[in-house]
Design a protein around this motif. Structure first.
Motif, PDB file in Angstrom:
ATOM      1  N   ASN A 184     -46.279  16.133  -1.178  1.00  0.00           N
ATOM      2  CA  ASN A 184     -45.787  17.185  -0.295  1.00  0.00           C
ATOM      3  C   ASN A 184     -46.257  17.000   1.148  1.00  0.00           C
ATOM      4  OD1 ASN A 184     -44.569  18.271  -2.498  1.00  0.00           O
ATOM      5  ND2 ASN A 184     -46.001  19.991  -2.749  1.00  0.00           N
ATOM      6  N   ASN A 186     -43.324  14.887   2.673  1.00  0.00           N
ATOM      7  CA  ASN A 186     -41.912  15.170   2.446  1.00  0.00           C
ATOM      8  C   ASN A 186     -41.550  16.613   2.763  1.00  0.00           C
ATOM      9  OD1 ASN A 186     -40.724  12.643   0.968  1.00  0.00           O
ATOM     10  ND2 ASN A 186     -42.751  12.984   0.080  1.00  0.00           N
ATOM     11  N   ASP A 187     -40.294  16.790   3.122  1.00  0.00           N
ATOM     12  CA  ASP A 187     -39.799  18.142   3.334  1.00  0.00           C
ATOM     13  C   ASP A 187     -39.636  18.857   2.003  1.00  0.00           C
ATOM     14  OD1 ASP A 187     -39.773  17.979   6.047  1.00  0.00           O
ATOM     15  OD2 ASP A 187     -37.712  17.223   6.149  1.00  0.00           O
ATOM     16  N   LEU A 188     -39.195  18.097   0.998  1.00  0.00           N
ATOM     17  CA  LEU A 188     -39.087  18.763  -0.297  1.00  0.00           C
ATOM     18  C   LEU A 188     -40.492  18.987  -0.840  1.00  0.00           C
ATOM     19  CD1 LEU A 188     -39.413  16.346  -2.665  1.00  0.00           C
ATOM     20  CD2 LEU A 188     -37.038  15.965  -2.076  1.00  0.00           C
ATOM     21  N   GLN A 189     -40.703  20.117  -1.419  1.00  0.00           N
ATOM     22  CA  GLN A 189     -42.024  20.508  -1.881  1.00  0.00           C
ATOM     23  C   GLN A 189     -42.001  20.657  -3.400  1.00  0.00           C
ATOM     24  OE1 GLN A 189     -44.876  21.208   0.444  1.00  0.00           O
ATOM     25  NE2 GLN A 189     -43.445  19.787   1.449  1.00  0.00           N
ATOM     26  N   GLU A 235     -37.941  12.111  -3.300  1.00  0.00           N
ATOM     27  CA  GLU A 235     -36.779  12.169  -4.185  1.00  0.00           C
ATOM     28  C   GLU A 235     -36.971  11.257  -5.410  1.00  0.00           C
ATOM     29  OE1 GLU A 235     -33.648  13.803  -5.552  1.00  0.00           O
ATOM     30  OE2 GLU A 235     -34.269  14.388  -3.521  1.00  0.00           O
ATOM     31  N   ARG A 264     -34.108  22.591  -9.050  1.00  0.00           N
ATOM     32  CA  ARG A 264     -34.092  22.480  -7.587  1.00  0.00           C
ATOM     33  C   ARG A 264     -33.678  23.794  -6.951  1.00  0.00           C
ATOM     34  NH1 ARG A 264     -33.406  16.894  -5.870  1.00  0.00           N
ATOM     35  NH2 ARG A 264     -33.626  15.555  -7.696  1.00  0.00           N
ATOM     36  N   GLY A 308     -33.121  24.463  -3.328  1.00  0.00           N
ATOM     37  CA  GLY A 308     -33.158  23.942  -1.950  1.00  0.00           C
ATOM     38  C   GLY A 308     -34.205  22.848  -1.863  1.00  0.00           C
ATOM     39  N   GLN A 309     -35.152  22.993  -0.937  1.00  0.00           N
ATOM     40  CA  GLN A 309     -36.195  21.986  -0.780  1.00  0.00           C
ATOM     41  C   GLN A 309     -37.314  22.147  -1.799  1.00  0.00           C
ATOM     42  OE1 GLN A 309     -35.444  19.510   0.855  1.00  0.00           O
ATOM     43  NE2 GLN A 309     -35.575  19.695   3.080  1.00  0.00           N
ATOM     44  N   LYS A 310     -37.271  23.243  -2.518  1.00  0.00           N
ATOM     45  CA  LYS A 310     -38.335  23.500  -3.483  1.00  0.00           C
ATOM     46  C   LYS A 310     -37.954  22.910  -4.833  1.00  0.00           C
ATOM     47  CE  LYS A 310     -41.357  27.442  -3.190  1.00  0.00           C
ATOM     48  NZ  LYS A 310     -41.401  28.921  -3.253  1.00  0.00           N
TER      49      LYS A 310
END
Lengths: 172, 376
Positions: B317, B320-323, B346, B362, B364-366
């Motif tokens: 995390n 990355n933007d995804l958490q 990803e 999923r 969104g980004q979470k």
């Protein structure tokens, strides 16, 4: 042959003059990263492929110096962009000799004086070379001396200018 | 005894003479290049001269600069060549000034200069004095400037944002790499190079400078290095991990003041070793390949070896933007091994999706991770 070589070199310098200039200036001023720069040019020169270097050593030297300057410019730009707030910006741009222009003016006028005080033969040779862009052969004809003598006059003139500027502007 | 002193003096002065010689030789080569295309033998000789010393390189480049200045200076020159030629022909060529000192006489002149037996009457000696002074001035200027810089660089901050990594070269030559979300402050002065790691992770490739110890502080630890490369990771939980990539460092807790570190029974870390500092004293860590995993970020990688998903997701995390969020305790305690691209969250998620007993949702980004199989 001589002419084409000169042209190449002039082109190279003209295009990159500000970079070379500040490179040299900083080296002359004894700024710490500048002496590293010379050292680095030296090391890269040592590491270079000999056959390549010997083909045209002068051009090779300039290329190495220019590449290094380019890398450093990138680094500096990164430095000056970084950090939080003014403190960082200040610290990383300040060392770039704020008096560059002032000193540049002083150097220019001192150089003009030095030229006037040169021994006449050296002064003639340099004027014909740099103002009238004559080759050594043409200068020799005009002065009624050998090209070897022209080379000597040029060399003396250059050495005098360089030594005087070096001693007067070093670290000032 | 007096003899050895004399030898030392003349050697120092020789450097000045050599510098003068370098100027003359550079001028000669420079003029030679503009006279004719050099023959191969001449080019070889020129290369040999350049390779002989960095001073030669420096001098030659200085003539390149001078040439450009001369071009500019002559551009508007309206001097009468015919008149100059006349003056030259009539022998009105200032003698002496053009006569540069022969190199071979350098040491003798230097010695006489040093002894004060050389007057300043003749042009020759004047030239020589100029060269001498230049050498000394160069050294003095260098010292002065670097001292100035130590002062100038006090209290400078560096920071990276989330998922950002950057490297900088500090004025002393040390290279610092900042990992994601890291803040450091450097304070260099004439005694010491101090770095405060306010948050995040930084690797220092420390330039050797025994006169100015390199010391990194976090809230809890003081790390002192002498010419080495090491990584300091101040984890969110309050623990600091120190990893030595090269050389050696000394570690103490922050109750020890900088100059005393080496005498306060510090923990000495060698290459490949890691230590942890929390609220307690520093202690060695015994993870296999711990260092290479901790500094995998330098290659934009993260490496796990039987680490929990809680730890692994926290690491990923950072980049990355995804958490990635483990939802239940079972998910948090899942063990993860492997090396992943730090910026490729990803792929890590895809890896999880292919594991049996794991549910990936999923939002969104979470990315919510649930373990659907009871462990044990």
């Amino acid at each position: 042959m001589t002419t084409s070589k000169r042209l190449n070199w002039d082109e190279l310098v003209d295009r990159h003059q500000p970079a070379i200039s500040s490179f040299i200036r900083r080296r002359l001023k004894g700024s710490p990263d500048a002496s590293d720069l010379t050292q680095e040019v030296y090391l890269r020169f040592l590491r270079a492929d000999q056959a390549e270097v010997i083909r045209n050593p002068e051009a090779y030297l300039y290329t190495v110096a220019l590449n290094l300057i380019r890398e450093h410019t990138v680094l500096e730009r990164r430095w000056s962009r970084v950090g939080e707030g003014a403190a960082a910006d200040h610290a990383f741009t300040d060392y770039r000799t704020p008096d560059d222009t002032l000193e540049g003016d002083a150097r220019r006028s001192r150089l003009s004086e030095l030229i006037e005080q040169l021994p006449p033969k050296s002064r003639v040779a340099l004027t014909l070379q740099y103002r009238d862009e004559l080759s050594y052969e043409e200068i020799a004809k005009k002065m009624g001396v050998t090209t070897h003598a022209v080379k000597k006059y040029v060399m003396k003139g250059l050495a005098i200018c360089r030594s005087r500027l070096k001693s007067e502007f070093h670290g000032s | 005894m007096p003899q050895s002193i004399e030898v030392r003096v003349s050697r120092i002065m020789m450097n000045g003479a050599r510098r003068a010689a370098a100027t003359e030789e550079a001028a000669e080569w420079f003029a030679a290049h503009r006279a004719n295309a050099l023959s191969e033998d001449e080019r070889k000789a020129f290369v040999a001269w350049l390779r002989a010393s960095p001073d030669h390189i420096g001098e030659y480049l200085a003539f390149a600069e001078l040439e450009h200045e001369l071009n500019a200076a002559f551009r508007h020159s309206s001097v009468d060549i015919a008149e100059l030629l006349n003056r030259a022909a009539s022998g009105d060529d200032t003698p002496g000034v053009t006569e540069l000192l022969p190199h071979s006489r350098g040491s003798r002149y230097s010695k006489r200069l040093a002894e004060g037996t050389v007057g300043v009457g003749t042009e020759r000696t004047r030239w020589h004095r100029v060269f001498m002074t230049v050498g000394a001035a160069a050294a003095a200027a260098l010292v002065a400037v670097s001292l100035n810089l130590w002062w100038q660089y006090t209290q400078t901050n560096f920071a990276t944002g989330h998922a950002e990594q950057r490297s900088w070269r500090l004025p002393d030559g040390t290279v610092v790499h900042l990992n994601s979300a890291t803040r450091i402050r450097i304070s260099f002065d004439e005694r010491e190079r101090r770095v405060f790691l306010a948050s995040g992770q930084a690797t220092f490739n420390v330039a050797k400078d025994a006169a100015h110890p390199f010391v990194v502080r976090t809230g809890g630890a003081v790390v002192r290095a002498v010419g080495t490369e090491f990584d300091v990771y101040r984890q969110a939980a309050g623990e600091t991990i120190i990893s030595v990539i090269e050389g050696r460092v000394a570690i103490a807790d922050s109750s020890v003041s900088d100059p005393d570190i080496l005498t306060a029974h510090p923990l000495i870390l060698d290459v490949g070793q890691q230590a942890s500092v929390d609220s307690e004293h520093p202690h060695l860590l015994n993870h296999m390949n711990g260092v290479s995993r901790t500094v995998a970020w330098l290659q934009n990688k993260v490496a796990f070896d039987h680490d929990t998903l809680a730890f692994a997701s926290q690491e990923l995390n950072r980049y990355n933007d995804l958490q990635i969020v483990p939802v239940n305790k079972e998910a948090a305690e899942l063990q993860v091994s492997g090396t992943f691209g730090a910026y490729d969250g990803e792929s890590f998620v895809k890896f999880l999706e292919h594991q049996p007993g794991i549910e990936v949702v999923r939002q969104g980004q979470k990315i919510l991770i649930t373990s659907v199989v009871r462990r044990q």
